[in-house]
Every structure is written in C-alpha cells, then in structure tokens.
Design an enzyme around this catalytic site. Sequence first.
Site, PDB file in Angstrom:
ATOM      1  N   GLU A 112       0.847  -1.197   0.000  1.00  0.00           N
ATOM      2  CA  GLU A 112       0.000   0.000   0.000  1.00  0.00           C
ATOM      3  C   GLU A 112       0.878   1.241   0.000  1.00  0.00           C
ATOM      4  O   GLU A 112       2.062   1.168   0.296  1.00  0.00           O
ATOM      5  CB  GLU A 112      -0.857   0.043   1.281  1.00  0.00           C
ATOM      6  CG  GLU A 112      -1.830  -1.086   1.389  1.00  0.00           C
ATOM      7  CD  GLU A 112      -2.458  -1.166   2.778  1.00  0.00           C
ATOM      8  OE1 GLU A 112      -2.109  -0.332   3.638  1.00  0.00           O
ATOM      9  OE2 GLU A 112      -3.262  -2.065   2.981  1.00  0.00           O
ATOM     10  N   LYS A 114       2.165   4.654   1.670  1.00  0.00           N
ATOM     11  CA  LYS A 114       2.282   5.159   3.035  1.00  0.00           C
ATOM     12  C   LYS A 114       1.992   6.652   2.998  1.00  0.00           C
ATOM     13  O   LYS A 114       2.841   7.452   2.620  1.00  0.00           O
ATOM     14  CB  LYS A 114       3.669   4.885   3.608  1.00  0.00           C
ATOM     15  CG  LYS A 114       3.770   5.247   5.073  1.00  0.00           C
ATOM     16  CD  LYS A 114       5.079   4.778   5.674  1.00  0.00           C
ATOM     17  CE  LYS A 114       5.078   4.920   7.184  1.00  0.00           C
ATOM     18  NZ  LYS A 114       4.813   6.280   7.648  1.00  0.00           N
ATOM     19  N   ASP A 116       1.400  10.404   4.029  1.00  0.00           N
ATOM     20  CA  ASP A 116       2.134  11.227   4.982  1.00  0.00           C
ATOM     21  C   ASP A 116       1.194  12.242   5.636  1.00  0.00           C
ATOM     22  O   ASP A 116       1.103  13.390   5.225  1.00  0.00           O
ATOM     23  CB  ASP A 116       3.266  11.943   4.230  1.00  0.00           C
ATOM     24  CG  ASP A 116       4.249  12.588   5.180  1.00  0.00           C
ATOM     25  OD1 ASP A 116       4.187  12.305   6.398  1.00  0.00           O
ATOM     26  OD2 ASP A 116       5.084  13.372   4.715  1.00  0.00           O
ATOM     27  N   TYR A 224      -6.627   2.606   5.280  1.00  0.00           N
ATOM     28  CA  TYR A 224      -5.653   1.540   5.072  1.00  0.00           C
ATOM     29  C   TYR A 224      -5.857   0.344   6.004  1.00  0.00           C
ATOM     30  O   TYR A 224      -5.040  -0.571   6.033  1.00  0.00           O
ATOM     31  CB  TYR A 224      -4.220   2.057   5.193  1.00  0.00           C
ATOM     32  CG  TYR A 224      -3.903   2.740   6.513  1.00  0.00           C
ATOM     33  CD1 TYR A 224      -3.809   2.001   7.686  1.00  0.00           C
ATOM     34  CD2 TYR A 224      -3.694   4.114   6.581  1.00  0.00           C
ATOM     35  CE1 TYR A 224      -3.520   2.618   8.890  1.00  0.00           C
ATOM     36  CE2 TYR A 224      -3.402   4.736   7.776  1.00  0.00           C
ATOM     37  CZ  TYR A 224      -3.320   3.983   8.933  1.00  0.00           C
ATOM     38  OH  TYR A 224      -3.046   4.588  10.116  1.00  0.00           O
ATOM     39  N   LYS A 315      10.574   3.452   3.748  1.00  0.00           N
ATOM     40  CA  LYS A 315      10.488   4.912   3.628  1.00  0.00           C
ATOM     41  C   LYS A 315      11.395   5.402   2.503  1.00  0.00           C
ATOM     42  O   LYS A 315      12.568   5.036   2.445  1.00  0.00           O
ATOM     43  CB  LYS A 315      10.933   5.565   4.932  1.00  0.00           C
ATOM     44  CG  LYS A 315      10.031   5.230   6.119  1.00  0.00           C
ATOM     45  CD  LYS A 315       9.126   6.376   6.482  1.00  0.00           C
ATOM     46  CE  LYS A 315       9.802   7.319   7.438  1.00  0.00           C
ATOM     47  NZ  LYS A 315       8.863   8.328   7.937  1.00  0.00           N
ATOM     48  N   CYS A 409      15.303  48.450   4.277  1.00  0.00           N
ATOM     49  CA  CYS A 409      14.403  47.841   3.296  1.00  0.00           C
ATOM     50  C   CYS A 409      15.035  47.893   1.905  1.00  0.00           C
ATOM     51  O   CYS A 409      15.435  48.968   1.439  1.00  0.00           O
ATOM     52  CB  CYS A 409      13.066  48.573   3.295  1.00  0.00           C
ATOM     53  SG  CYS A 409      11.954  47.979   2.013  1.00  0.00           S
ATOM     54  N   CYS A 412      12.786  50.499  -0.206  1.00  0.00           N
ATOM     55  CA  CYS A 412      12.586  51.922   0.100  1.00  0.00           C
ATOM     56  C   CYS A 412      13.639  52.482   1.044  1.00  0.00           C
ATOM     57  O   CYS A 412      13.635  53.678   1.339  1.00  0.00           O
ATOM     58  CB  CYS A 412      11.186  52.164   0.664  1.00  0.00           C
ATOM     59  SG  CYS A 412      10.974  51.575   2.351  1.00  0.00           S
ATOM     60  N   CYS A 427       9.522  45.960   7.209  1.00  0.00           N
ATOM     61  CA  CYS A 427       9.749  47.343   6.811  1.00  0.00           C
ATOM     62  C   CYS A 427       8.557  48.128   7.352  1.00  0.00           C
ATOM     63  O   CYS A 427       7.418  47.868   6.959  1.00  0.00           O
ATOM     64  CB  CYS A 427       9.804  47.470   5.291  1.00  0.00           C
ATOM     65  SG  CYS A 427       9.668  49.186   4.762  1.00  0.00           S
ATOM     66  N   CYS A 433       6.332  52.604   1.121  1.00  0.00           N
ATOM     67  CA  CYS A 433       7.185  51.569   0.528  1.00  0.00           C
ATOM     68  C   CYS A 433       6.453  50.971  -0.682  1.00  0.00           C
ATOM     69  O   CYS A 433       5.402  50.339  -0.522  1.00  0.00           O
ATOM     70  CB  CYS A 433       7.491  50.512   1.579  1.00  0.00           C
ATOM     71  SG  CYS A 433       8.495  49.156   0.965  1.00  0.00           S
TER      72      CYS A 433
HETATM   73  S1  IVH Z   1      -0.677   0.356   8.853  1.00  0.00           S
HETATM   74  C1  IVH Z   1      -0.215  -2.067  12.399  1.00  0.00           C
HETATM   75  N1  IVH Z   1      -0.793   1.381   6.461  1.00  0.00           N
HETATM   76  O1  IVH Z   1       2.037   5.295   9.197  1.00  0.00           O
HETATM   77  C2  IVH Z   1      -0.272  -1.248  11.211  1.00  0.00           C
HETATM   78  N2  IVH Z   1      -0.117   2.777   8.245  1.00  0.00           N
HETATM   79  O2  IVH Z   1       3.889   4.039  11.778  1.00  0.00           O
HETATM   80  C3  IVH Z   1      -0.564   0.134  11.506  1.00  0.00           C
HETATM   81  N3  IVH Z   1       0.338   5.089   7.586  1.00  0.00           N
HETATM   82  O3  IVH Z   1       0.533   5.472  12.323  1.00  0.00           O
HETATM   83  C4  IVH Z   1      -0.456   1.069  10.406  1.00  0.00           C
HETATM   84  N4  IVH Z   1      -0.136   4.855   5.459  1.00  0.00           N
HETATM   85  O4  IVH Z   1      -0.566   6.708  10.453  1.00  0.00           O
HETATM   86  C5  IVH Z   1      -0.507   1.595   7.750  1.00  0.00           C
HETATM   87  N5  IVH Z   1      -0.997   2.183   4.278  1.00  0.00           N
HETATM   88  C6  IVH Z   1      -0.710   2.393   5.570  1.00  0.00           C
HETATM   89  C7  IVH Z   1      -0.314   3.651   6.044  1.00  0.00           C
HETATM   90  C8  IVH Z   1      -0.013   3.791   7.404  1.00  0.00           C
HETATM   91  C9  IVH Z   1       0.238   5.698   6.396  1.00  0.00           C
HETATM   92  C10 IVH Z   1       0.775   5.748   8.846  1.00  0.00           C
HETATM   93  C11 IVH Z   1      -0.105   5.462  10.013  1.00  0.00           C
HETATM   94  C12 IVH Z   1       0.759   4.859  11.089  1.00  0.00           C
HETATM   95  C13 IVH Z   1       2.140   5.127  10.586  1.00  0.00           C
HETATM   96  C14 IVH Z   1       3.005   3.898  10.794  1.00  0.00           C
END
Ligand code: IVH
Length: 673
Positions: A112, A114, A116, A224, A315, A409, A412, A427, A433
């Site tokens: 999946e 991740k 942010d 997720y 990551k 500035c 000016c 300023c 200005c």
């Molecule tokens: S699974 C036990 N899946 O990343 C599994 N987390 O440290 C728990 N996050 O706190 C999380 N995308 O906020 C999972 N596809 C995804 C995610 C995801 C973002 C975040 C989530 C979690 C942190 C993992």
Amino acid sequence: MERSEAAARIAELTVELHEHNHRYYVLAQPIISDQAFDALLKELEALERAFPDLVDDNSPTQRVGGDITRNFPTVAHRYPMLSLGNSYSREEVAEFVERVQREIGTVTFVMELKYDGVAISLTYQDGRLIRGVTRGDGEKGEEVTANVRTIRSIPLILRGADHPALFEVRGEVVFTRKQFDRLNRQREDAGEELYANPRNTAAGTLKLQDPKEVARRGLENFIYGIQGDRLPERSHYANILRAKAWGFRTPDPARRFIAQASDLDGIMAFIDHWDSQRHALEVAIDGVVIKVDDLDVQAELGMTAKSPRWAIAYKFAAEQATTELRQVSYQVGRTGAITPVAELAPVLLAGTTVKRASLHNADQISKLGLHIGDRVRVEKGGEIIPKIVGVLLEARPVNALPVIFPTTCPECGTPLVRLEGEAQHYCPNEHQCPPQIIRRIEHFVSRKAMDIEGLGGETVEELFKEGLIANIADLYKVTKEDLLALGKGWGEKSARLVVDGIAGSRSIPFERVLFAIGIRHVGETVAKKLARAVQSMERLAAMNKDELTTIEEVGPVIAESIVDFFAVEGNRTILERLREQGLRFGSDPSEVVQVGDRLKGLSFVVSGVFRNFSRDGIKEAIERNGGKVSGSISSKTSYLLAGADMGPAKRAKAEQLDVRVIDEDEFTRMIEG
Ligand code: IVH
C-alpha cells in the site's frame, strides 16, 4: 409543518443528501448540480432549525461543521493503534520477507501507499459513525468526532447491510497538494505566514475547536485498515476492497494504489513504481507499506514491543540535490514582512526544476552560515518549497562573501524592525514603501476581495508607476480617459472594462470590503465573523481590544491588529474616501443609501447572471439610484434587466406585457449617464 411530517422529510433528505455526497466525493460521479444539492441542504437546514430535537449527529448538515468543541475527551482505543517498523533500505525489506517466509512458508503480501499525514480511527456502530479518535499514544487518543464529520469522503451512514455491527476503520487524514496550496494562497491574501508542511497543518487542523473552520480547510482521508471481531473476510486486501460497497473511498487496484505479491520481486516492483511516480500523486506519500495479507497469519506472527511483526514500512529517502547559491533576494510582502529567498542555479529535484529555495528568516541564514557562491544541499521533504539543508564547505570559493541580512528595506531604504519574539524583519514604512502599497492594492482588487475585473497584478503596478494611483481610494477617481492616455496597449474596450469593474465594486458586500482593506490577520473567515458581529465599519473602528476579543475567532493578536489599523490616520483618511465613493460599510442591506435619482419612478425585474455585479449587487445599484426592484414581471414593470442564462419564460412574459428588456451595458449607461 407537523412534527411527524417534518421527521419523515428529514429522513428522506438525509438519505438523498448522503447519496449525493457519496457520488460526488467518493465516486466523483455527481448526478445533480451543486445548486440542486445546495437547495436540498438548505431545505434540511430549515427543517432542522424548526425542529432542533430532530437533528441527528450524522446529519448531512454536520458536514459544514457543528458547534464549537470545548475540549477533546481522551478515549481508549478498542484495538491499539500500532506504529510500523521503518526500513530505509531494500535489504531490510528483503530480510522482513525472508523472516516471514522462514516462519510461515509461502504467503501473500499486500503493498500500500504510506500516506504522509495523521492517523485516525473511525468507529462505526450499526452502520453509523459514532466516533473519530486520533492516534495519541496508541493506547488512547483524543476524540475529534465533530471535526471528522466534516471530511466529505468519510461516510457518516454506511450503505448496504453486510458491514459488521461494530468495527473500526483506520486511515490517514491529509491535505491534498491542491487543498494545501489553496489554503496557503488564502493565508497569503490575509498577510499571514504560510504553512510549510501539509502533514503538520493536517494535524493542527484536526484539533481545531471550530469544526466550521475544519470544514472550510478541506481535509481528506485515505483508509488503510479495518479492525473488528467479525470482519467479513480473512484477507486484509479483501476487507479493504469490500469497504467500497459500504461507502468508503478505497484504494484503487487499477491505479496500483494497492496490490498483492507473493515474493520479493513483486514487492520491489511496487516500491520502484512509486519511488519514481510518487510526485504525480494528488497527496504526499513518504513510503510504501508491506503487510501480510492473511489475518490469521498476522495473528500468528504477532508483534514486538512496539510494532507488528507482520508489516513493515519502506520509507523513501527525502530527495536531495546540490547546486550553487547565486544570490539571496529579499521580498517585501503586503504587510512589510521581509522574506529572504535563495536564488539557485537551476537543478532537477523531485520531478521539478528548482531555482529558488525558501530561507525563512535571518536566523536561518546565519545558522547555515551561507556565502554567495556556496554549493548548497537542497531537499524536498514533506515541504512544498525546497529548503537548504547544508553547505558543502569544502567547495566554498576562496573569496566568497557571507550573506548579510540587510538592515534597511531593499525597496525603500527604511531601517527594518524586528518585533520582540518574532523571527521576521519588517519594513515599517507601510504608507510609502512601493511594493507594500502595490501588494495592498493588488489584494484589494483580487477576486475574493473587491473582485475588480481587468485589474491584475501587472496593471496595478503599471497604474501605480504611472502615478495614477497611490492607494486603494485613488482607484475610484481613475477615468477611462486616464487609461487611454497611457497608450501602451490600452484601448476603448480594456479601459471600459476596468472602469466598469471599479464602478461595480461599490456593491461588494461589507464583509468583503472588510477583507479587502487589508487589516493584518483579518482573512476571509475573520472578516465574515467580524462583519456579522459588528455590522458596520464605524462600530468596528470604535471598538477596543477587550470588546473585540469577545467576537468569535478574534483573539488578542487579531484584536490588536484591528485597533492598530484604525489608529493610523492615513488608514482613516482612505476609509473616509472609500465611504464617500459609496462602498458598503455596513452589513444591513436596508442600510443601502440612495445616492442618486436617475432611476426614480422606475421598477426593475432582475434575472440571470451579470459580469460586473453580483445578483444582490445589481439590485442594490438599482435602489441606490432611486429605482425599485420587484420579483415578478407585471404591466407595472419598467424594465426586465437580463443577464446571461436568463430563462426563455421570463423573456416571453416581458414581450407579452410589452416590458422593455435591457442588458447590463445599457443598465450601466443608465446609472452612469
Ligand atoms: S498500517 C499495524 N498502512 O504510518 C499497522 N499505516 O507508523 C498500523 N500510515 O501510524 C499502520 N499509510 O498513520 C498503515 N498504508 C498504511 C499507512 C499507514 C500511512 C501511517 C499510520 C501509522 C504510521 C506507521
């Protein structure tokens, strides 16, 4: 209406509106227009106002934000919210896969994105959202249900009947890049400091006490995970996709937002794909998550002290590049704030060519010890604008000069000031200005403020430099002849457009005038609240700090800024001139003052949309000039004022009763002579 009748209609509207909401925000396939949706919503709001005890917590009206939340109670998670073990190298992912295969044998993995943002847990009971809780420490979090209800892609009432009676959905609350940019543009308009990073802004927004403000900012949610004792499937992947039928927006396998694999190659292909494609996504991701699909195998693998042994996060490295610092320039904003900007030799980073990097303030420059000509490392992490994270000292040219923050500035020459406790230099020469004046005028004419067509940034600058305008009030004395005399591309048509636009802005409502005059910290929302609370410019000008802070949304900083604004004589003079020009300085439409009698004795019916007036604005213009506005055409009607999109029935009726039909241009000529 009878109570029982109202209850039935409320139930009907609730189902219908949730359905339309789902079609719009989840499926992106609306079947009615925004106006039709608003009409249904208004009907529901009216019924709820008449029968407040019939208001449901999950009513579609809660999408725009309910009452202020005084505090967020702490609640325990039924299932703990775990965090993931992070890996930064492909070797670590390979080790994870090998370990699982050694312990279990062949298994299916799910990959999946991740996201942010910030984690949220949503509890549904009997198909209704009952709670939204932040992650907190993983054991217990803060209940932010009222704010969660404003997130349109989260269903409040589930569809179908095959969902578990009690379960939780886990997901990430984020800002899309588009929403985040929009939010920052609004802050720029209000002269406020920009948000640097969507993740932190999403976290802050989720904890705002005013759900209406949360609704306005437009958070998004990506799911997720599903937790529950009686889930329909024993496969994580299958459960996630099932949730689609219940009304959730689930990750699309066709777009590879989620995928399955049975070996390391499949997992690596997914990682490779998103490592190179992630910049094209509408939302920021910082990696990929790999999970064991089978829920029973997950249970068998169990967890370590901190994280599950059945999942791992890969990551992405924050992307970096090195380039040359050519120069530092200093921009002067509308409020006089000085922002240093690093001018770089163009370099490719995270899918775009970077030529500039933000350098927030003087402290940051000295912390980095920047010299002109330095080779610098730029990074694009969660931030939208790249930042300089380091200097390659070994590459510094021998005679490089250090960057020294100016004391005056750059535009000016006025000595800069730095307020106590603030990192920013200002300023203080706000009335002379040039860039400050130009930005203020640009803000005044902008779409969300006075909405003066034909006057963009460049035109404002031109008029300022040519000496036609030195402040916002001067706009109202600009004539068509003045513009034509400038030559340089000005013609009858463009000049007319600007002059008409300026004239039409007199009917802009008070709340927008209040936003337009550019009081520091008074953005669109605050201006609305102020306009509603005080109703007139005079009253606002007369209020002290204590009185101001009793108004919703107004804290001590805003209050002080308002008091300071009205204390400046130059500001008061300009406001007085705007008032004389007939701008709206009050909220109450009955306060419309008649300023002319060119339309005396005439009655108008208004229909359609207009270029230079809002619908209310054109009605006001009629009244200001002594005319009357009526709702339907009769033999007493003098004119049918027709805008674009007027229905044919109105025109036919006018012809039948021999009522003259005029357009906007003709109307403008009537009031301006
Ligand atoms: S699974 C036990 N899946 O990343 C599994 N987390 O440290 C728990 N996050 O706190 C999380 N995308 O906020 C999972 N596809 C995804 C995610 C995801 C973002 C975040 C989530 C979690 C942190 C993992």
